[in-house]
Motif scaffolding. Structure first.
Motif, PDB file in Angstrom:
ATOM      1  N   UNK A 150       7.218   5.272   1.046  1.00 61.51           N
ATOM      2  CA  UNK A 150       5.789   5.121   1.347  1.00 61.51           C
ATOM      3  C   UNK A 150       5.267   3.721   1.081  1.00 61.51           C
ATOM      4  N   UNK A 151       6.105   2.841   0.525  1.00 64.35           N
ATOM      5  CA  UNK A 151       5.658   1.486   0.183  1.00 64.35           C
ATOM      6  C   UNK A 151       6.294   0.431   1.093  1.00 64.35           C
ATOM      7  N   UNK A 152       6.631   0.847   2.310  1.00 69.94           N
ATOM      8  CA  UNK A 152       7.209  -0.066   3.299  1.00 69.94           C
ATOM      9  C   UNK A 152       6.326  -1.290   3.511  1.00 69.94           C
ATOM     10  N   UNK A 153       5.010  -1.130   3.432  1.00 66.51           N
ATOM     11  CA  UNK A 153       4.075  -2.240   3.659  1.00 66.51           C
ATOM     12  C   UNK A 153       4.235  -3.365   2.634  1.00 66.51           C
ATOM     13  N   UNK A 154       4.923  -3.095   1.536  1.00 64.15           N
ATOM     14  CA  UNK A 154       5.196  -4.116   0.523  1.00 64.15           C
ATOM     15  C   UNK A 154       6.168  -5.179   1.045  1.00 64.15           C
ATOM     16  N   UNK A 155       7.051  -4.775   1.961  1.00 62.86           N
ATOM     17  CA  UNK A 155       8.169  -5.619   2.389  1.00 62.86           C
ATOM     18  C   UNK A 155       7.751  -6.979   2.961  1.00 62.86           C
ATOM     19  N   UNK A 156       6.869  -7.055   3.974  1.00 61.22           N
ATOM     20  CA  UNK A 156       6.593  -8.385   4.548  1.00 61.22           C
ATOM     21  C   UNK A 156       5.966  -9.367   3.556  1.00 61.22           C
ATOM     22  N   UNK A 157       4.984  -8.910   2.796  1.00 59.71           N
ATOM     23  CA  UNK A 157       4.339  -9.797   1.834  1.00 59.71           C
ATOM     24  C   UNK A 157       5.279 -10.209   0.720  1.00 59.71           C
ATOM     25  N   UNK A 199       0.837  -1.196   0.000  1.00 57.57           N
ATOM     26  CA  UNK A 199       0.000   0.000   0.000  1.00 57.57           C
ATOM     27  C   UNK A 199       0.871   1.246   0.000  1.00 57.57           C
ATOM     28  N   UNK A 200       0.302   2.342  -0.452  1.00 60.55           N
ATOM     29  CA  UNK A 200       0.949   3.649  -0.418  1.00 60.55           C
ATOM     30  C   UNK A 200       0.497   4.342   0.865  1.00 60.55           C
ATOM     31  N   UNK A 201       1.431   4.575   1.779  1.00 59.43           N
ATOM     32  CA  UNK A 201       1.071   5.171   3.080  1.00 59.43           C
ATOM     33  C   UNK A 201       0.308   6.477   2.916  1.00 59.43           C
ATOM     34  N   UNK A 202       0.697   7.280   1.930  1.00 57.61           N
ATOM     35  CA  UNK A 202       0.064   8.586   1.756  1.00 57.61           C
ATOM     36  C   UNK A 202      -1.380   8.476   1.296  1.00 57.61           C
ATOM     37  N   UNK A 203      -1.697   7.462   0.512  1.00 62.25           N
ATOM     38  CA  UNK A 203      -3.048   7.341  -0.035  1.00 62.25           C
ATOM     39  C   UNK A 203      -3.921   6.349   0.712  1.00 62.25           C
ATOM     40  N   UNK A 204      -3.324   5.295   1.249  1.00 61.14           N
ATOM     41  CA  UNK A 204      -4.127   4.208   1.821  1.00 61.14           C
ATOM     42  C   UNK A 204      -4.111   4.152   3.350  1.00 61.14           C
ATOM     43  N   UNK A 205      -3.101   4.728   3.966  1.00 55.82           N
ATOM     44  CA  UNK A 205      -2.960   4.603   5.421  1.00 55.82           C
ATOM     45  C   UNK A 205      -3.058   5.938   6.147  1.00 55.82           C
ATOM     46  N   UNK A 206      -3.330   7.003   5.422  1.00 56.17           N
ATOM     47  CA  UNK A 206      -3.418   8.329   6.039  1.00 56.17           C
ATOM     48  C   UNK A 206      -4.817   8.583   6.582  1.00 56.17           C
ATOM     49  N   UNK A 207      -4.880   9.341   7.650  1.00 56.99           N
ATOM     50  CA  UNK A 207      -6.144   9.801   8.231  1.00 56.99           C
ATOM     51  C   UNK A 207      -6.188  11.311   8.091  1.00 56.99           C
ATOM     52  N   UNK A 208      -7.145  11.784   7.304  1.00 56.75           N
ATOM     53  CA  UNK A 208      -7.268  13.214   7.000  1.00 56.75           C
ATOM     54  C   UNK A 208      -5.959  13.758   6.399  1.00 56.75           C
ATOM     55  N   UNK A 209      -5.361  12.949   5.560  1.00 55.22           N
ATOM     56  CA  UNK A 209      -4.161  13.372   4.861  1.00 55.22           C
ATOM     57  C   UNK A 209      -2.885  13.273   5.657  1.00 55.22           C
TER      58      UNK A 209
END
Length: 410
Positions: A86-93, A65-75
């Motif tokens: 911003x794509x750190x979430x790619x690493x484990x999978x 996921x892109x942290x800026x677009x998918x994991x942000x709350x109110x930007x």
């Protein structure tokens, strides 16, 4: 082959390096396996280059996921969610998918390419877990003095860079000056572990683009059209002095919108440049244009009167990947670069005659009229195809295959 940039991603020439390696490696006895990210992670996608993926190529897409677009709350989102990017979430999978691919296909080597830095994190993890030789491909340097600008991000990138160059079997760069910079930075690394494989152009893509190319030029009679195709960074390719030069020339009556059109195609920073263009009153000359399919972008390159290349002093050891496509297009090039950089040397080697200091509006304002006059008179020959053909993607893939052959024997 671990790569963030892969079809259906749209918006960066970085996609071409991995795609063409994956296309042509089989000609040299290597069968690539691609590990990339799910398309949801991309801000912009296009199906146009999906058809270029070889039919039998294994492609695994790990969730990211892109942290800026998918994991942000109110930007807003926590900074740690975007380190090293911003794509750190790619690493484990990707590590999980990569190990599954290694067990199933038993590859002889790992290849990862950056940017995005997380790709090297994945490569590092898979190398440590599998013991396989690892080629770390640096399309750009990961750190430089003052880059990344945020000190914490710089620290994290430098640590990852250090681990990468010390664990990989080969570190590959796209220019000789970048290799030299890293060699000086990490003097404990044996010279044999550094390598250079430049970028290039794909002849098949150009032949396809030329199939139904309109015979008429893009410009109206009496008008000259210049194009910059691709991302235009506000710092690394700062066009402000160029805009200032255009404003000066327009004010003096040397140019106007009926005689000169400049297309800035897919800058990635239109919102930043739009008010600046309006403020300088050059909106009749400079047009910000949306992203095209890759084929259409190549056709546009082939039809304009001239091409613009930007590269600032902060990137003196880097070569914009588009320069090789510019070569193959055969169109004349106006280089707006630092005179001491590798890009200036590349243009000189290609016999491009019009090169101005990107940081000097005055120098640019002197060079533009000479370039336009030469184009109008039909005296600007462009880059020879003989010179361009030295830089094909097929020849670059052969270089990578030879490097992989070395690793397989050791």
């Amino acid at each position: 082959m671990i790569a963030y940039h892969f079809p259906p991603f749209q918006g960066s020439s970085g996609i071409q390096r991995t795609l063409k390696f994956a296309t042509y490696l089989h000609e040299h006895g290597w069968e690539p396996l691609v590990l990339t990210i799910t398309p949801k992670a991309y801000e912009s996608t296009s199906a146009n280059q999906l058809r270029e993926i070889p039919e039998n190529l294994v492609v695994e897409r790990a969730l990211g996921l892109d942290s800026a677009r998918h994991l942000a709350i109110r930007g807003r989102y926590f900074r740690w969610m975007a380190q090293p990017d911003r794509w750190l979430s790619w690493w484990p999978g990707a590590v999980w998918s990569g190990m599954r691919m290694i067990r199933r296909h038993k590859p002889a080597a790992i290849f990862s390419t950056s940017p995005i830095a997380t790709a090297h994190m994945i490569g590092l993890s898979l190398c440590k877990r599998s013991g396989l030789p690892w080629v770390a491909d640096f399309r750009d340097s990961m750190t430089e003095p003052g880059y990344p600008r945020n000190p914490k991000t710089w620290e994290i990138h430098r640590k990852l860079e250090h681990e990468t160059v010390h664990h990989c079997t080969r570190a590959v760069f796209t220019t000789e000056p970048t290799r030299q910079m890293y060699s000086q930075r990490y003097k404990d690394i044996a010279p044999s572990r550094w390598a250079v494989i430049e970028n290039g152009f794909d002849e098949e893509n150009f032949r396809d683009a030329e199939l139904d190319l309109p015979a008429v030029p893009l410009s109206r009679p009496g008008q000259i059209t210049l194009l910059h195709s691709g991302i235009l960074y506000p710092i690394e390719r700062n066009p402000r002095p160029f805009f200032d030069a255009l404003a000066m020339l327009k004010h003096s009556g040397s140019i106007n919108g009926s005689r000169l059109q400049i297309i800035l195609r897919a800058t990635g920073n239109d919102d930043f440049y739009r008010p600046l263009i309006a403020e300088l009153g050059i909106g009749d000359i400079v047009r910000l244009a949306a992203t095209l399919s890759y084929r259409d972008a190549l056709q546009e390159m082939l039809r304009v009167d001239g091409l613009l290349l930007f590269q600032a002093a902060s990137c003196n050891h880097q070569i914009p990947a588009k320069i090789y496509e510019y070569y193959r297009s055969g169109r004349p090039i106006l280089g707006l670069v630092d005179p001491d950089g590798i890009s200036a040397k590349m243009l000189s080697d290609a016999k491009a005659r019009h090169i101005a200091d990107i940081a000097s509006a005055e120098d640019i304002a002197k060079t533009i009229p000479r370039f336009l006059e030469s184009l109008s008179a039909g005296l600007e020959p462009g880059i020879s195809k003989q010179f361009a053909m030295k830089h094909s993607r097929k020849s670059r893939t052969k270089e990578l295959a030879l490097l992989l052959d070395e690793l397989a024997k050791s």
